[in-house]
Write an enzyme that holds these catalytic residues in place. Sequence first.
Site: not given
Length: 284
Positions: A37, A147, A184
């Site tokens: 993020h 993402g 992640m």
Amino acid sequence: MEIINRKQRMASIARKLRRESKTVGFVPTMGALHGGHVALVKEARRMSDIVIASIFVNPAQFGANEDFELYPRDLTADAAMLAEYDVDYVFAPDTEEIYGPGFSTHVYVEGLSETLEGASRPGHFRGVATVVTILLNTVRPDLAFFGSKDAQQVGVVKRLVQDLGFETEVVVVPTVREESGLAMSSRNAYLSEEEREKASVIYLALRDAKIAFKEGQRNAAKIAQIVEDRIAAEPLARIDYVAVVSNDTLEPIDKIDDKEVLVAVAVRFGKVRLIDNLVLNRKQ
Ligand code: AMP
């Protein structure tokens, strides 16, 4: 940094920013923020005058047997992180603010929503497309950051932005990984120490695929087999799917030519379901 809970207030601030000719960069998230993020926020900060992030755990994109209730939530830590990276506004509505009484309008992107994650998680992309539409309509950002870890989501969002005529450019940010290679994810918090360590096999398998491709392998089934074999050799891993598809249409392919190819995987470690991907022939 201001935290906003109401859709109307968010819309009115965004309207004011547009009148002032500020470029607005928007980063939608479900919170439980991590380095992935942060990469989106940094890119938004670099490219826009004003950065707006949203935190909304969207019930509509979770299936009945999924982890909506258990999904990690920590608004205080998230807000501190967003403030540290100079976010201007955080839009953090509660469920009723987004899905008010009588809510009955949904957005469904045909085709792209039906394979891979869509096949494993029925209704997931209807939930994603609906909430993204509501958020984009509220904020009307110049740029929205997503993402590439969620490659299919990127495809769905780009499609809906184009089809519904949003004046927002979708900016895609590369996957941020832990040192081990594990992508992640907010869900990594639920892996045991051992599972977390072993989950790096997903990255190692994708890396094997890339090496085979670089060495000349162009058979999609063989690439998929390489990934499957590597992951299946890890006893804690349970493969949901390994797919080698067109990065454009997400349709399966046989032979890899010069077009972009998405190698996408979903793997369970215990109760945690992880996804990751790699693009071969990446244009740019
Ligand atoms: P989420 O909070 O999981 O819904 O994710 C919010 C946004 O962050 C989505 O656009 C994700 O694709 C993106 N994202 C999640 N994990 C990563 C990562 N490891 N690297 C880059 N972007 C990510």
